[in-house]
Design a protein around this motif. Structure first.
Motif, PDB file in Angstrom:
ATOM      1  N   SER A  19       0.848  -1.180   0.000  1.00 11.66           N
ATOM      2  CA  SER A  19       0.000   0.000   0.000  1.00 11.66           C
ATOM      3  C   SER A  19       0.885   1.232   0.000  1.00 11.66           C
ATOM      4  CB  SER A  19      -0.884   0.013   1.252  1.00 11.66           C
ATOM      5  OG  SER A  19      -1.491   1.284   1.413  1.00 11.66           O
ATOM      6  N   PRO A  20       0.562   2.242  -0.803  1.00 13.67           N
ATOM      7  CA  PRO A  20       1.353   3.474  -0.751  1.00 13.67           C
ATOM      8  C   PRO A  20       1.223   4.178   0.599  1.00 13.67           C
ATOM      9  CG  PRO A  20      -0.557   3.745  -2.171  1.00 13.67           C
ATOM     10  CD  PRO A  20      -0.512   2.304  -1.774  1.00 13.67           C
ATOM     11  N   VAL A 125      22.741 -17.201  -3.610  1.00 15.02           N
ATOM     12  CA  VAL A 125      21.674 -16.358  -3.059  1.00 15.02           C
ATOM     13  C   VAL A 125      21.000 -15.573  -4.176  1.00 15.02           C
ATOM     14  CG1 VAL A 125      21.138 -14.539  -1.380  1.00 15.02           C
ATOM     15  CG2 VAL A 125      23.064 -16.067  -0.961  1.00 15.02           C
ATOM     16  N   VAL A 126      19.685 -15.444  -4.098  1.00 14.07           N
ATOM     17  CA  VAL A 126      18.941 -14.592  -5.028  1.00 14.07           C
ATOM     18  C   VAL A 126      17.947 -13.755  -4.220  1.00 14.07           C
ATOM     19  CG1 VAL A 126      17.090 -16.266  -5.563  1.00 14.07           C
ATOM     20  CG2 VAL A 126      17.697 -14.499  -7.231  1.00 14.07           C
ATOM     21  N   MET A 127      17.739 -12.531  -4.654  1.00 15.58           N
ATOM     22  CA  MET A 127      16.766 -11.611  -4.026  1.00 15.58           C
ATOM     23  C   MET A 127      15.530 -11.548  -4.907  1.00 15.58           C
ATOM     24  SD  MET A 127      16.498  -8.830  -1.774  1.00 15.58           S
ATOM     25  CE  MET A 127      15.155  -7.681  -1.570  1.00 15.58           C
ATOM     26  N   VAL A 128      14.358 -11.646  -4.300  1.00 18.30           N
ATOM     27  CA  VAL A 128      13.102 -11.462  -5.022  1.00 18.30           C
ATOM     28  C   VAL A 128      12.462 -10.183  -4.505  1.00 18.30           C
ATOM     29  CG1 VAL A 128      10.853 -12.407  -5.636  1.00 18.30           C
ATOM     30  CG2 VAL A 128      12.795 -13.959  -5.254  1.00 18.30           C
ATOM     31  N   GLY A 129      12.293  -9.214  -5.400  1.00 16.51           N
ATOM     32  CA  GLY A 129      11.726  -7.929  -5.010  1.00 16.51           C
ATOM     33  C   GLY A 129      10.734  -7.411  -6.032  1.00 16.51           C
ATOM     34  N   ASP A 130      10.141  -6.283  -5.692  1.00 13.45           N
ATOM     35  CA  ASP A 130       9.163  -5.663  -6.589  1.00 13.45           C
ATOM     36  C   ASP A 130       9.544  -4.237  -6.953  1.00 13.45           C
ATOM     37  OD1 ASP A 130       8.656  -4.684  -3.966  1.00 13.45           O
ATOM     38  OD2 ASP A 130       6.622  -4.149  -4.542  1.00 13.45           O
ATOM     39  N   GLY A 142      26.159  -7.956  -4.388  1.00 14.63           N
ATOM     40  CA  GLY A 142      26.812  -8.955  -5.225  1.00 14.63           C
ATOM     41  C   GLY A 142      26.007 -10.204  -5.490  1.00 14.63           C
ATOM     42  N   ILE A 143      24.664 -10.073  -5.463  1.00 11.15           N
ATOM     43  CA  ILE A 143      23.815 -11.233  -5.747  1.00 11.15           C
ATOM     44  C   ILE A 143      22.858 -10.911  -6.893  1.00 11.15           C
ATOM     45  CG2 ILE A 143      23.962 -12.127  -3.388  1.00 11.15           C
ATOM     46  CD1 ILE A 143      21.102 -11.017  -2.914  1.00 11.15           C
ATOM     47  N   ASP A 144      22.260 -11.956  -7.457  1.00 10.06           N
ATOM     48  CA  ASP A 144      21.267 -11.792  -8.513  1.00 10.06           C
ATOM     49  C   ASP A 144      19.921 -11.416  -7.910  1.00 10.06           C
ATOM     50  OD1 ASP A 144      22.816 -12.349 -10.809  1.00 10.06           O
ATOM     51  OD2 ASP A 144      22.647 -14.504 -10.436  1.00 10.06           O
ATOM     52  N   ALA A 145      19.045 -10.903  -8.767  1.00  8.56           N
ATOM     53  CA  ALA A 145      17.699 -10.535  -8.332  1.00  8.56           C
ATOM     54  C   ALA A 145      16.676 -11.019  -9.346  1.00  8.56           C
ATOM     55  CB  ALA A 145      17.581  -9.022  -8.158  1.00  8.56           C
ATOM     56  N   ILE A 146      15.471 -11.206  -8.861  1.00 10.95           N
ATOM     57  CA  ILE A 146      14.293 -11.519  -9.670  1.00 10.95           C
ATOM     58  C   ILE A 146      13.237 -10.498  -9.274  1.00 10.95           C
ATOM     59  CG2 ILE A 146      12.428 -13.186 -10.027  1.00 10.95           C
ATOM     60  CD1 ILE A 146      14.425 -15.399  -9.338  1.00 10.95           C
ATOM     61  N   LEU A 147      12.496 -10.020 -10.253  1.00 11.25           N
ATOM     62  CA  LEU A 147      11.407  -9.087  -9.968  1.00 11.25           C
ATOM     63  C   LEU A 147      10.060  -9.789 -10.049  1.00 11.25           C
ATOM     64  CD1 LEU A 147      12.463  -5.889 -11.937  1.00 11.25           C
ATOM     65  CD2 LEU A 147      12.064  -6.035  -9.465  1.00 11.25           C
ATOM     66  N   VAL A 148       9.122  -9.307  -9.239  1.00 11.14           N
ATOM     67  CA  VAL A 148       7.721  -9.694  -9.374  1.00 11.14           C
ATOM     68  C   VAL A 148       6.919  -8.410  -9.604  1.00 11.14           C
ATOM     69  CG1 VAL A 148       7.865 -11.824  -8.029  1.00 11.14           C
ATOM     70  CG2 VAL A 148       7.377  -9.677  -6.854  1.00 11.14           C
ATOM     71  N   SER A 149       5.854  -8.536 -10.375  1.00  9.96           N
ATOM     72  CA  SER A 149       5.050  -7.355 -10.702  1.00  9.96           C
ATOM     73  C   SER A 149       3.842  -7.204  -9.792  1.00  9.96           C
ATOM     74  CB  SER A 149       4.608  -7.404 -12.172  1.00  9.96           C
ATOM     75  OG  SER A 149       3.853  -8.569 -12.433  1.00  9.96           O
ATOM     76  N   SER A 150       3.855  -7.871  -8.631  1.00  6.11           N
ATOM     77  CA  SER A 150       2.721  -7.842  -7.710  1.00  6.11           C
ATOM     78  C   SER A 150       2.744  -6.662  -6.743  1.00  6.11           C
ATOM     79  CB  SER A 150       2.657  -9.159  -6.921  1.00  6.11           C
ATOM     80  OG  SER A 150       3.919  -9.469  -6.372  1.00  6.11           O
ATOM     81  N   GLY A 151       3.759  -5.804  -6.823  1.00  5.16           N
ATOM     82  CA  GLY A 151       3.808  -4.607  -5.985  1.00  5.16           C
ATOM     83  C   GLY A 151       2.935  -3.513  -6.564  1.00  5.16           C
ATOM     84  N   TYR A 152       2.947  -2.344  -5.956  1.00  5.17           N
ATOM     85  CA  TYR A 152       2.083  -1.269  -6.446  1.00  5.17           C
ATOM     86  C   TYR A 152       2.785  -0.307  -7.400  1.00  5.17           C
ATOM     87  CZ  TYR A 152       4.043   2.075  -3.075  1.00  5.17           C
ATOM     88  OH  TYR A 152       4.883   2.889  -2.374  1.00  5.17           O
ATOM     89  N   GLY A 153       4.043  -0.525  -7.698  1.00  4.62           N
ATOM     90  CA  GLY A 153       4.775   0.350  -8.620  1.00  4.62           C
ATOM     91  C   GLY A 153       4.494   0.000 -10.071  1.00  4.62           C
TER      92      GLY A 153
END
Length: 188
Positions: A19-20, A125-130, A142-153
């Motif tokens: 939520s914003p 290690v991998v980071m999952v963020g939005d 120094g780690i990889d990341a994956i995005l999810v589109s379930s955030g509000y941005g």
């Protein structure tokens, strides 16, 4: 990503709806469908699951520590109900102008997590963020990341910006889809 042993999750927008106006009560903490089950799948696959989340509502005085603790307790209990568990939870209570080293996009929380869990090989290690700041923090640590589109941005803009920093980054609709795809492809 076929040797991933630890998955670091952002909280709001990845595990629960964001939520914003911030998540200020346990009643406002609502899991994104499939996210808790995805955490359970990771645990069943033998992975460590951690959380690293900016929570500036604390530093801004918008929420009391006891209420925040109740929100965290709800997240833990709801996750455990479906067979999931967290190995470590880190959060930054500071506002953007507080000058801390833990607030994403800085890597402090991630580096703390590596130390607490004795992670020696960052390639596991991998980071999952939005958000872009999740990707920036992962990159800085120094780690990889994956995005999810379930955030509000604006997920498409976040993804395009993130590809400049991490050209091979992937984006999924939500944590359930990301974990499902990774486990099916046996890349975890």
């Amino acid at each position: 990503m076929n040797n991933i042993q630890t998955v670091v999750l952002d909280r709001d927008g990845v595990i629960n709806f964001d939520s914003p106006d911030y998540i200020l009560s346990p009643e406002q903490w609502l899991p994104i469908p499939g996210s808790l089950e995805a955490i359970a799948k990771l645990k069943a696959a033998g992975k460590q699951v951690t959380v690293c989340s900016n929570q500036s509502a604390l530093g801004r005085g918008m929420i009391k520590q006891t209420t925040f603790d109740d929100i965290q307790a709800k997240m833990i209990a709801e996750t455990e109900k479906v067979g999931g568990r967290f190995d470590y939870i880190a959060y930054c209570p500071h506002g953007p102008d507080d000058g801390c080293v833990c607030r994403k996009p800085l890597p402090g929380m991630l580096l703390d997590t590596f130390q607490v869990l004795d992670i020696q090989d960052k390639k596991t290690v991998v980071m999952v963020g939005d958000s872009y700041r999740d990707v920036q923090a992962a990159h800085a640590a120094g780690i990889d990341a994956i995005l999810v589109s379930s955030g509000y941005g604006d997920a498409d803009k976040i993804f395009e910006k993130s590809k400049v920093l991490m050209p091979s980054i992937q984006m999924f609709a939500n944590l359930g889809e990301a974990v499902g795809t990774l486990i099916e492809e046996k890349t975890l």
